[in-house]
Design a protein around this motif. Sequence first.
Motif, short mmCIF file in Angstrom:
data_model
loop_
_atom_site.label_atom_id
_atom_site.label_comp_id
_atom_site.label_asym_id
_atom_site.label_seq_id
_atom_site.Cartn_x
_atom_site.Cartn_y
_atom_site.Cartn_z
N ALA A 237 7.76 7.40 15.71
CA ALA A 237 8.06 8.59 14.94
C ALA A 237 7.51 8.53 13.51
O ALA A 237 7.08 9.53 12.95
N GLY A 238 7.58 7.33 12.91
CA GLY A 238 7.06 7.18 11.56
C GLY A 238 8.02 7.65 10.48
O GLY A 238 9.15 8.04 10.77
N PRO A 239 7.57 7.63 9.22
CA PRO A 239 6.18 7.37 8.80
C PRO A 239 5.73 5.91 8.89
O PRO A 239 4.53 5.65 8.92
N LEU A 240 6.67 4.96 8.91
CA LEU A 240 6.29 3.55 9.07
C LEU A 240 6.17 3.24 10.56
O LEU A 240 7.04 3.59 11.35
N VAL A 241 5.09 2.58 10.93
CA VAL A 241 4.86 2.30 12.36
C VAL A 241 5.12 0.85 12.72
O VAL A 241 5.36 0.53 13.88
N GLU A 242 5.07 -0.04 11.74
CA GLU A 242 5.31 -1.47 11.98
C GLU A 242 6.02 -2.03 10.76
O GLU A 242 5.55 -1.87 9.63
N ARG A 267 -1.31 11.65 3.84
CA ARG A 267 -0.52 11.01 2.79
C ARG A 267 -0.79 11.68 1.44
O ARG A 267 0.12 11.89 0.64
N ALA A 268 -2.06 11.98 1.20
CA ALA A 268 -2.42 12.60 -0.08
C ALA A 268 -1.76 13.96 -0.23
O ALA A 268 -1.30 14.33 -1.31
N LYS A 269 -1.70 14.74 0.87
CA LYS A 269 -1.07 16.05 0.82
C LYS A 269 0.45 15.94 0.67
O LYS A 269 1.08 16.72 -0.03
N MET A 270 1.05 14.97 1.35
CA MET A 270 2.49 14.80 1.31
C MET A 270 2.97 14.36 -0.06
O MET A 270 4.00 14.83 -0.56
N GLY A 271 2.24 13.45 -0.69
CA GLY A 271 2.63 12.94 -1.99
C GLY A 271 3.50 11.70 -1.87
O GLY A 271 4.22 11.50 -0.88
N GLU A 272 3.47 10.86 -2.89
CA GLU A 272 4.16 9.58 -2.86
C GLU A 272 5.68 9.74 -2.78
O GLU A 272 6.34 9.02 -2.05
N THR A 273 6.23 10.69 -3.54
CA THR A 273 7.68 10.84 -3.58
C THR A 273 8.26 11.16 -2.21
O THR A 273 9.24 10.55 -1.76
N GLU A 274 7.66 12.12 -1.52
CA GLU A 274 8.16 12.50 -0.20
C GLU A 274 7.95 11.39 0.82
O GLU A 274 8.81 11.15 1.68
N ILE A 276 7.90 8.15 0.29
CA ILE A 276 8.92 7.12 0.07
C ILE A 276 10.27 7.58 0.59
O ILE A 276 11.00 6.82 1.24
N GLN A 277 10.63 8.83 0.31
CA GLN A 277 11.91 9.35 0.77
C GLN A 277 12.01 9.30 2.30
O GLN A 277 13.03 8.85 2.85
N ARG A 278 10.99 9.74 2.98
CA ARG A 278 11.00 9.73 4.45
C ARG A 278 11.05 8.29 4.98
O ARG A 278 11.70 8.01 5.99
N SER A 279 10.36 7.39 4.31
CA SER A 279 10.34 5.99 4.75
C SER A 279 11.72 5.36 4.61
O SER A 279 12.17 4.63 5.50
N LEU A 280 12.43 5.65 3.52
CA LEU A 280 13.78 5.10 3.35
C LEU A 280 14.75 5.69 4.36
O LEU A 280 15.63 4.98 4.87
N GLN A 281 14.59 6.96 4.67
CA GLN A 281 15.42 7.57 5.71
C GLN A 281 15.18 6.88 7.04
O GLN A 281 16.12 6.62 7.81
N GLN A 282 13.94 6.55 7.31
CA GLN A 282 13.61 5.86 8.55
C GLN A 282 14.19 4.45 8.57
O GLN A 282 14.76 4.02 9.59
N LEU A 283 14.06 3.72 7.48
CA LEU A 283 14.63 2.37 7.42
C LEU A 283 16.14 2.40 7.64
O LEU A 283 16.70 1.50 8.28
N TRP A 296 14.42 -1.47 -5.49
CA TRP A 296 13.18 -0.82 -5.89
C TRP A 296 12.28 -0.66 -4.68
O TRP A 296 12.45 -1.34 -3.66
N VAL A 297 11.32 0.24 -4.81
CA VAL A 297 10.34 0.49 -3.75
C VAL A 297 8.95 0.53 -4.38
O VAL A 297 8.78 1.11 -5.46
N HIS A 298 8.02 -0.09 -3.71
CA HIS A 298 6.63 -0.02 -4.17
C HIS A 298 5.77 0.42 -2.99
O HIS A 298 5.79 -0.19 -1.94
N LEU A 299 5.03 1.49 -3.20
CA LEU A 299 4.09 1.99 -2.20
C LEU A 299 2.67 1.77 -2.72
O LEU A 299 2.32 2.24 -3.81
#
Length: 371
Positions: A237-242, A267-274, A276-283, A296-299
């Motif tokens: 489902a993503g955004p993180l696949v592994e 990724r460029a269209k989505m933007g870094e903020t969104e 990161i938010q989606r990735s944390l929801q997935q985690l 903290w989070v670093h992308l």
Amino acid sequence: MNPYFSAPPDAVIVVGAGLAGLLSAYLLEQQGQSVLLIESRDRIGGRVLSDAAHTSAPFVDLGPSWVWPGINERLSHWSATLGLKLFPQHQRGAAVMEMQNHDVRRNESTYAQEPPSQRWEGGAVALLNALTARLERTQMLFNAQATLIRHESENAVAVIVDGPQGQQEWRGSSVIITLPPRLLAERIRWEPELPTSLTTQWQRSPTWMAGQAKLVASYKAPFWREAGLSGHGASQAGPLVEIHDASDASGQSAALFGFVGIPAPWRAKMGETELIQRSLQQLARLFGPQAAQPQWVHLKDWAQDPHTATPADALPVNSHPTQPPRKLPAPWDGLVYLAGSEFADDFNGYLEGAARSAEMVLQEWRAEALC
């Protein structure tokens, strides 16, 4: 152009301060050579980037992080030679798998890398820091982009550099270039020009991982281990696949990292903020609600790094790179050498390949010097 600058008359100019460039400089010094090392970034490392800006704990890797001692012969050699410590990638516990509908399944027998992977204490940059600390006859020039290589005579090459002090010209007895082939083709001009057929092949050679993005989330403690999880996850489902555990050797500096599966243009269209938010929801879906509250989070989006990627690298790469042509025609043969991971004869794209390429080029340089 600013006044003419000169490195020592016998200096070898190395372009690029990644692993291949630093190891080349170190090996040249072992031969009694003076070196001028030119780097377009404000740091060493190239695609090796270990970050500790947000924590006093050891580094986490935003670029490559793993070494396989069983198969990475040269990395094993240099790690031992430089006195570096390795520790096993944490793999104990269950793995999780996220389906396309966000259903999460737990697999008690986690996927284990084979051969087992290890990491450097202090991050992958520890290898580069150790090399840099041993350089005694190398002058480093940062924030400097090599733009032109000009043939001066049988025994001299001039490198034109755009840097903090404007345009400078440096002359050396020979040059080792450690840039990925696409950057080499697009950023550096040659006088006399190289055959178009050669530069076209370089442009068609992908820079390994240049189109990828990596996210690291740091926590107070590895809470997933208490739940019997290894930190390894995969997702349809993503955004993180592994996803993997990125904690330090003791587990006190706790972190998870994931490779982003969304292509670079999206990724460029989505933007870094969104993202990161989606990735944390997935985690949080995979490892529990605590995962949504990191310290903290670093992308790091390598596709947006002009020192690594070209626009062509935003396209997906479906196969591992193979060695592009690296033999240069006259008058460049014997004066300019090509190193770097993509130019390795094996392990292309990996740190092992970068180390092998530096050693290969130094053998060629020594053979030419003895002629």
